[in-house]
Design a protein around this motif. Sequence first.
Motif, PDB file in Angstrom:
ATOM      1  N   ASN A 174      65.891  74.195  32.372  1.00 13.35           N
ATOM      2  CA  ASN A 174      65.389  75.462  31.865  1.00 13.35           C
ATOM      3  C   ASN A 174      66.564  76.305  31.367  1.00 13.35           C
ATOM      4  OD1 ASN A 174      64.185  77.876  31.310  1.00 13.35           O
ATOM      5  ND2 ASN A 174      63.516  78.311  33.400  1.00 13.35           N
ATOM      6  N   ARG A 230      66.107  80.999  24.167  1.00 16.57           N
ATOM      7  CA  ARG A 230      66.148  80.325  25.468  1.00 16.57           C
ATOM      8  C   ARG A 230      64.815  80.447  26.191  1.00 16.57           C
ATOM      9  NH1 ARG A 230      71.359  82.599  25.664  1.00 16.57           N
ATOM     10  NH2 ARG A 230      70.741  84.232  27.129  1.00 16.57           N
ATOM     11  N   ARG A 231      64.152  81.594  26.041  1.00 17.61           N
ATOM     12  CA  ARG A 231      62.843  81.757  26.675  1.00 17.61           C
ATOM     13  C   ARG A 231      61.797  80.870  26.023  1.00 17.61           C
ATOM     14  NH1 ARG A 231      64.585  87.221  26.877  1.00 17.61           N
ATOM     15  NH2 ARG A 231      63.544  87.673  24.899  1.00 17.61           N
ATOM     16  N   ASP A 244      66.661  79.163  30.303  1.00 17.99           N
ATOM     17  CA  ASP A 244      66.502  80.586  30.567  1.00 17.99           C
ATOM     18  C   ASP A 244      66.488  80.877  32.068  1.00 17.99           C
ATOM     19  OD1 ASP A 244      66.140  83.243  29.554  1.00 17.99           O
ATOM     20  OD2 ASP A 244      64.049  83.156  30.190  1.00 17.99           O
ATOM     21  N   ASP A 245      67.087  79.981  32.858  1.00 16.89           N
ATOM     22  CA  ASP A 245      67.096  80.137  34.307  1.00 16.89           C
ATOM     23  C   ASP A 245      68.205  81.103  34.710  1.00 16.89           C
ATOM     24  OD1 ASP A 245      67.045  79.978  37.015  1.00 16.89           O
ATOM     25  OD2 ASP A 245      67.305  77.812  37.142  1.00 16.89           O
ATOM     26  N   ASP A 246      67.844  82.328  35.054  1.00 19.98           N
ATOM     27  CA  ASP A 246      68.829  83.338  35.421  1.00 19.98           C
ATOM     28  C   ASP A 246      69.531  83.027  36.738  1.00 19.98           C
ATOM     29  OD1 ASP A 246      68.317  84.835  33.165  1.00 19.98           O
ATOM     30  OD2 ASP A 246      66.737  86.004  34.137  1.00 19.98           O
ATOM     31  N   PRO A 276      68.801  85.003  23.858  1.00 17.96           N
ATOM     32  CA  PRO A 276      67.886  84.965  25.010  1.00 17.96           C
ATOM     33  C   PRO A 276      66.446  84.668  24.595  1.00 17.96           C
ATOM     34  CG  PRO A 276      69.368  86.840  25.167  1.00 17.96           C
ATOM     35  CD  PRO A 276      69.558  86.264  23.800  1.00 17.96           C
ATOM     36  N   GLN A 277      66.048  85.163  23.442  1.00 12.73           N
ATOM     37  CA  GLN A 277      64.685  84.920  22.973  1.00 12.73           C
ATOM     38  C   GLN A 277      64.432  83.430  22.753  1.00 12.73           C
ATOM     39  OE1 GLN A 277      63.638  87.046  19.413  1.00 12.73           O
ATOM     40  NE2 GLN A 277      61.552  86.295  19.382  1.00 12.73           N
TER      41      GLN A 277
END
Length: 220
Positions: A16, A59-60, A18-20, A56-57
């Motif tokens: 993933n 990645r989401r 977008d895994d923070d 970021p967009q």
Amino acid sequence: GGGSEMEPALWIDVFNPDDDNAATCGADVLRALVAVDCECFLEPRHRTLAALLHSPQLRRATKLIVAWEGKCHAAPETVEHKCRGAGTVEAAAASSPASREQVLATTLSSRSNPLPDTPNPVGFVAYVAGSMEFSITKVAVAPVARRRGLAEAMTRAAVAAARRRGAQVVRLRVEITGAAARSLYRKVGFHEETDRPPSLDFYGPGRHALHLALHLSRNM
């Protein structure tokens, strides 16, 4: 030796971007995958994965299935364990053709540590997951890892993910002259969408793309 570590193996897993909770590690994985992207696609405009590092967009919106080579600690049901005796991911899944996607789904759901001993990413499938439709946007395998069944295994894993999400169709593009890729996708179950004209010059001047689809409601 008597250690518990597995020998170097091939395995696939969901990553993933977008895994923070794993931002630093995630950026390292993405950079490694960007290098694979550059190896596989000569034209800069087709090296699209680098955009994930800065957006970021994106990645989401983008999901990745990654092929790794290296040591891992795995449950005995997973594909990489089976590969030790089978030689390739494809051969491991082929032991029961009707359950290939279920075998791959086990791999995707059973891993507790996706980055043991810092294995090396050698390929990826990128896709966008909608509620009714999945779009596979890229399939890439590093030259050193080809002819080992990874492209098929990762594509089947994406199809399995679509099934689990209840999607009705998976779509992708393939170059008209890409006989090997077209054969692979036919093997997985994709068919040409004859009602959609080719995307002209999609891969460069004179390099056109066909539209393929796998309708899951017809392939349960």
